[in-house]
Design a protein around this motif. Structure first.
Motif: not given
Length: 272
Positions: A31-32, A44-47, A63-64, A257-258
């Motif tokens: 998906a990424i 792009l990163y896993y939040w 993040t842009i 990370i959450y």
């Protein structure tokens, strides 16, 4: 239990370290790649993961850095843990929907993004306030509160935009031991940081333009820990339980990370 070292924490296959099974990892990686190609997104990163009663939500952030805004913008995408290969962008929230979502901020998530949150029989289907709006609101709240960077990781450039410091080498041990060395990555709320960003010219020091974690009230909302090897400093939020920041000391590597239920701990003031 496997010891968490700097290389293992910040390696290339980082998703396996945050509670994702093999199917979730594989689906998210596909998906990424598709999202990066389709929307031309670089970072792009896993939040993180928000637990639901039926399904969990897996959240991806982008993040842009476009130079148009003083602070970098963020976009958030989500998918269900049962279908990790299909990402959806979180909806933008109107003022009305933000107020509605705030009233549900402590309600557990079901895991069904399309679930209406209240009786809306007379409204058009596309205008129904749904769980995906609550999800978007809570993710924004968590990210604003618990997105942390070490001192020096970001700087203010000549055009007065906040950008990553490509020469950041990491915090040394003494600095890493203090909450005053860590900052919220968000538009500042404290007066001294706001005034620093209003300066039209001149150098702005890395410690001057963001809110310090050590200034947060009530005191005690963050728990800082350095591991036995003195390699990793971690900071846990006691307000959004499940929000954790890691920094490999004396290296440029750090990570937020959450993993939690997505709700704030409103009892915190009574626990301190």
């Amino acid at each position: 239990k496997k010891k968490m070292t700097a290389p293992s924490l910040f390696g290339t296959s980082e998703m396996e370290r945050y509670g994702l099974n093999i199917a979730e990892q594989a689906g998210l990686e596909v998906a990424i790649v598709e999202l990066r190609q389709g929307e031309n997104l670089d970072e792009l990163y896993y939040w993180g993961r928000i637990n639901g009663e039926e399904n969990d939500y897996l959240v991806i952030a982008a993040t842009i850095f476009d130079g148009k805004n003083s602070f970098p913008e963020k976009k958030f995408y989500y998918t269900k843990s049962t279908k990790p290969e299909k990402l959806s962008q979180m909806p933008e929230l109107t003022e009305e929907y933000s107020k509605k979502a705030a009233s549900f901020v402590c309600k557990p998530f079901s895991g069904d993004a399309s679930l209406p949150c209240s009786a809306q029989e007379e409204e058009e289907e596309e205008n129904v306030f749904r769980e995906e709006h609550r999800l978007a609101y809570n993710v924004l709240c968590i990210d604003s509160y618990a997105s942390i960077v070490p001192c020096g990781a970001y700087l203010v450039n000549a055009t007065r935009s906040i950008v990553k410091n490509e020469n950041f080498k990491g915090l040394q041990y003494d600095a890493a031991h203090s909450l005053s060395s860590f900052f919220h990555l968000r538009p500042p709320t404290c007066e001294y940081a706001q005034k620093a960003l209003e300066k039209p010219t001149g150098l702005i020091r890395p410690a001057d333009f963001l809110d310090k974690l050590s200034d947060d009230t009530p005191t005690g909302t963050w728990a800082l820990h350095i591991d036995a090897s003195h390699q990793i400093v971690s900071i846990r939020s006691l307000y959004f339980i499940g929000a954790t920041f890691y920094h490999a000391i004396a290296t440029p590597h750090y990570r937020n990370i959450y993993i939690g239920d997505g709700t704030p701990n409103l009892d915190l003031p009574f626990m301190l």
